[in-house]
Design a protein around this motif. Sequence first.
Motif, PDB file in Angstrom:
ATOM      1  N   SER A 233     100.778 -39.945  23.032  1.00 36.63           N
ATOM      2  CA  SER A 233     100.596 -39.822  24.488  1.00 36.63           C
ATOM      3  C   SER A 233     101.933 -39.958  25.211  1.00 36.63           C
ATOM      4  N   VAL A 234     102.760 -40.914  24.772  1.00 35.54           N
ATOM      5  CA  VAL A 234     104.083 -41.067  25.382  1.00 35.54           C
ATOM      6  C   VAL A 234     104.899 -39.790  25.192  1.00 35.54           C
ATOM      7  N   LYS A 235     104.926 -39.263  23.985  1.00 32.06           N
ATOM      8  CA  LYS A 235     105.701 -38.056  23.675  1.00 32.06           C
ATOM      9  C   LYS A 235     105.283 -36.881  24.553  1.00 32.06           C
ATOM     10  N   GLN A 236     103.967 -36.644  24.639  1.00 33.46           N
ATOM     11  CA  GLN A 236     103.490 -35.469  25.351  1.00 33.46           C
ATOM     12  C   GLN A 236     103.653 -35.601  26.867  1.00 33.46           C
ATOM     13  N   ILE A 237     103.475 -36.809  27.394  1.00 33.19           N
ATOM     14  CA  ILE A 237     103.686 -37.024  28.825  1.00 33.19           C
ATOM     15  C   ILE A 237     105.148 -36.772  29.190  1.00 33.19           C
ATOM     16  N   ARG A 238     106.054 -37.320  28.398  1.00 28.20           N
ATOM     17  CA  ARG A 238     107.484 -37.155  28.690  1.00 28.20           C
ATOM     18  C   ARG A 238     107.935 -35.707  28.488  1.00 28.20           C
ATOM     19  N   GLU A 239     107.360 -35.024  27.502  1.00 31.15           N
ATOM     20  CA  GLU A 239     107.717 -33.622  27.272  1.00 31.15           C
ATOM     21  C   GLU A 239     107.360 -32.737  28.464  1.00 31.15           C
ATOM     22  N   GLY A 262     110.726 -40.301  19.966  1.00 28.43           N
ATOM     23  CA  GLY A 262     112.173 -40.305  19.770  1.00 28.43           C
ATOM     24  C   GLY A 262     112.845 -41.054  20.904  1.00 28.43           C
ATOM     25  N   PRO A 263     114.086 -41.513  20.696  1.00 30.15           N
ATOM     26  CA  PRO A 263     114.750 -42.370  21.692  1.00 30.15           C
ATOM     27  C   PRO A 263     114.975 -41.718  23.050  1.00 30.15           C
ATOM     28  N   GLU A 264     115.111 -40.394  23.099  1.00 30.13           N
ATOM     29  CA  GLU A 264     115.351 -39.740  24.394  1.00 30.13           C
ATOM     30  C   GLU A 264     114.112 -39.745  25.287  1.00 30.13           C
ATOM     31  N   LEU A 265     112.926 -39.744  24.667  1.00 32.02           N
ATOM     32  CA  LEU A 265     111.677 -39.695  25.441  1.00 32.02           C
ATOM     33  C   LEU A 265     110.994 -41.057  25.552  1.00 32.02           C
ATOM     34  N   ALA A 266     111.321 -41.987  24.649  1.00 27.43           N
ATOM     35  CA  ALA A 266     110.673 -43.315  24.668  1.00 27.43           C
ATOM     36  C   ALA A 266     111.355 -44.191  25.705  1.00 27.43           C
ATOM     37  N   ASN A 267     111.035 -43.918  26.961  1.00 23.48           N
ATOM     38  CA  ASN A 267     111.652 -44.618  28.084  1.00 23.48           C
ATOM     39  C   ASN A 267     110.608 -45.075  29.087  1.00 23.48           C
ATOM     40  N   ASP A 268     110.934 -46.185  29.767  1.00 23.79           N
ATOM     41  CA  ASP A 268     110.075 -46.732  30.825  1.00 23.79           C
ATOM     42  C   ASP A 268     108.647 -46.921  30.342  1.00 23.79           C
ATOM     43  N   VAL A 269     108.519 -47.519  29.158  1.00 18.03           N
ATOM     44  CA  VAL A 269     107.224 -47.922  28.619  1.00 18.03           C
ATOM     45  C   VAL A 269     107.192 -49.449  28.616  1.00 18.03           C
ATOM     46  N   TYR A 270     106.079 -50.015  29.069  1.00 18.75           N
ATOM     47  CA  TYR A 270     105.945 -51.469  29.155  1.00 18.75           C
ATOM     48  C   TYR A 270     104.565 -51.856  28.629  1.00 18.75           C
ATOM     49  N   PHE A 271     104.520 -52.885  27.790  1.00 21.34           N
ATOM     50  CA  PHE A 271     103.218 -53.322  27.288  1.00 21.34           C
ATOM     51  C   PHE A 271     103.162 -54.834  27.141  1.00 21.34           C
ATOM     52  N   SER A 272     101.958 -55.368  27.231  1.00 16.10           N
ATOM     53  CA  SER A 272     101.735 -56.791  26.983  1.00 16.10           C
ATOM     54  C   SER A 272     101.397 -56.977  25.513  1.00 16.10           C
ATOM     55  N   THR A 273     101.909 -58.051  24.930  1.00 12.11           N
ATOM     56  CA  THR A 273     101.620 -58.310  23.525  1.00 12.11           C
ATOM     57  C   THR A 273     101.796 -59.794  23.222  1.00 12.11           C
ATOM     58  N   HIS A 274     101.667 -60.118  21.961  1.00 10.35           N
ATOM     59  CA  HIS A 274     101.698 -61.499  21.495  1.00 10.35           C
ATOM     60  C   HIS A 274     103.146 -61.981  21.432  1.00 10.35           C
ATOM     61  N   THR A 275     103.390 -63.216  21.846  1.00  6.79           N
ATOM     62  CA  THR A 275     104.759 -63.714  21.909  1.00  6.79           C
ATOM     63  C   THR A 275     105.307 -63.969  20.514  1.00  6.79           C
ATOM     64  N   TYR A 276     106.511 -63.535  20.320  1.00  6.69           N
ATOM     65  CA  TYR A 276     107.333 -63.894  19.164  1.00  6.69           C
ATOM     66  C   TYR A 276     108.678 -63.190  19.261  1.00  6.69           C
ATOM     67  N   ARG A 277     108.683 -61.948  19.749  1.00  8.46           N
ATOM     68  CA  ARG A 277     109.975 -61.286  19.970  1.00  8.46           C
ATOM     69  C   ARG A 277     110.779 -62.080  21.004  1.00  8.46           C
ATOM     70  N   GLY A 278     112.050 -62.270  20.738  1.00  7.14           N
ATOM     71  CA  GLY A 278     112.922 -62.917  21.705  1.00  7.14           C
ATOM     72  C   GLY A 278     112.621 -64.379  21.937  1.00  7.14           C
ATOM     73  N   ASP A 279     111.889 -65.015  21.026  1.00 10.96           N
ATOM     74  CA  ASP A 279     111.491 -66.411  21.166  1.00 10.96           C
ATOM     75  C   ASP A 279     112.296 -67.236  20.160  1.00 10.96           C
ATOM     76  N   ASP A 280     112.902 -68.331  20.624  1.00  9.82           N
ATOM     77  CA  ASP A 280     113.758 -69.112  19.725  1.00  9.82           C
ATOM     78  C   ASP A 280     113.079 -70.377  19.193  1.00  9.82           C
ATOM     79  N   ARG A 281     111.751 -70.460  19.309  1.00 10.14           N
ATOM     80  CA  ARG A 281     111.064 -71.608  18.707  1.00 10.14           C
ATOM     81  C   ARG A 281     111.319 -71.627  17.192  1.00 10.14           C
TER      82      ARG A 281
END
Length: 380
Positions: A233-239, A262-281
């Motif tokens: 869906s991201v690919k086709q919307i951006r295309e 691909g990196p040129e089209l995978a832009n301005d996407v935001y999602f909610s998810t489970h915490t662990y990325r960027g967490d220093d616990r």
Amino acid sequence: MKRIIAICVASALMMGSALAQDAIKIGALYNLTGGMSSLDGPSLKGAQLAVKQINAGGGLLGKQIELIAPDGKTDQQETAKAAQRVLSEGVIAGIGQSDTTFVMAGAPLFQEKGIPFVTSGATHPELPQWVGNFMFMTPFGDDDQSFAIADYTFDKLKVKRVAVWTDNSMDFTKALSKFFIQRFKERGGEIVGEDAFMMGDTNFSAQIARLAALDPKPDAVFISAIPSEAGLSVKQIREQGIKIPIVSGDGFDTELVASVPGPELANDVYFSTHTYRGDDRPEVTKFIADYKAEYGIDPENAFAPLGYDALMLVADAVKRANSAEPAKIRDALAETKGFKAVTGEISYTRPSMVPPKPVAIVSVKGGKYAVEEIWKPKAQ
């Protein structure tokens, strides 16, 4: 000589049987092929890492854990067969699934047998009520993650009008859209259009045409999808030259959101998810290091630590119950408070039995993932 061989064979069989009886068996229901595999595969690897670590430390109750993990193939009937198989092998508990529809294909069979089932990634907040008192959740609920991304969309992206696309074949995706719409409207936002698709769809041209024709035009589009449709869906919307932000929930927490467009089209996407990325616990940093040492790569997404957490949650309950009896394990699970999981502390303090956990908001820009903020729910 024949008698000696027969005795040796019989002895070997008896030893094998004894070893099997000495193992603590846990079922793992995951879709290792099909549309859910990019979530379920890492989740199983996380669970397998937990088993390896526990067994290296002496196991549970002095016994080694044996994880039984047939492939559900992203098919409800195959998932039910997988549940029946692991139940027939004498498991003391089950873990697994990253989607509510597939939990509902297997977990009720565990409930009937009085065997605890802990979902690692399915997020519908009514799952414990639907299945029964042997059902437990490792993750947050869809209400929390939908509220988190709705708040971020309204407050940080400054979006006032949103179009909503929903995969109408899944309980999870329908719930995600419902709670997003509820929260976004409560915040003062406007839903300017709703559209639908089904799991397995690969062509979104009709939905994109309707999105482009909306009047008033939306400032963003919320897409409630599982991984296989997320990247497409991201690919086709951006295309088609549509550059408005794309927002979603944890069905977008997959490498497919970056790799398919691909990196040129995978832009301005935001999602909610489970915490662990960027967490220093310390729980997080140790898990990432251990996972990379075991598999040679960083965890693919938050579903890898969720699988780890689900297995560790069961192990913790077995230790506290000091028993491999399913009913006692269930009681210990229900009493869980302050369990230090990789994806955030788990306590069953709500009447719903859904743990109040923090939610990460992740952005994808130029194909790169980054944590933008951590949203915290009310404990209630």
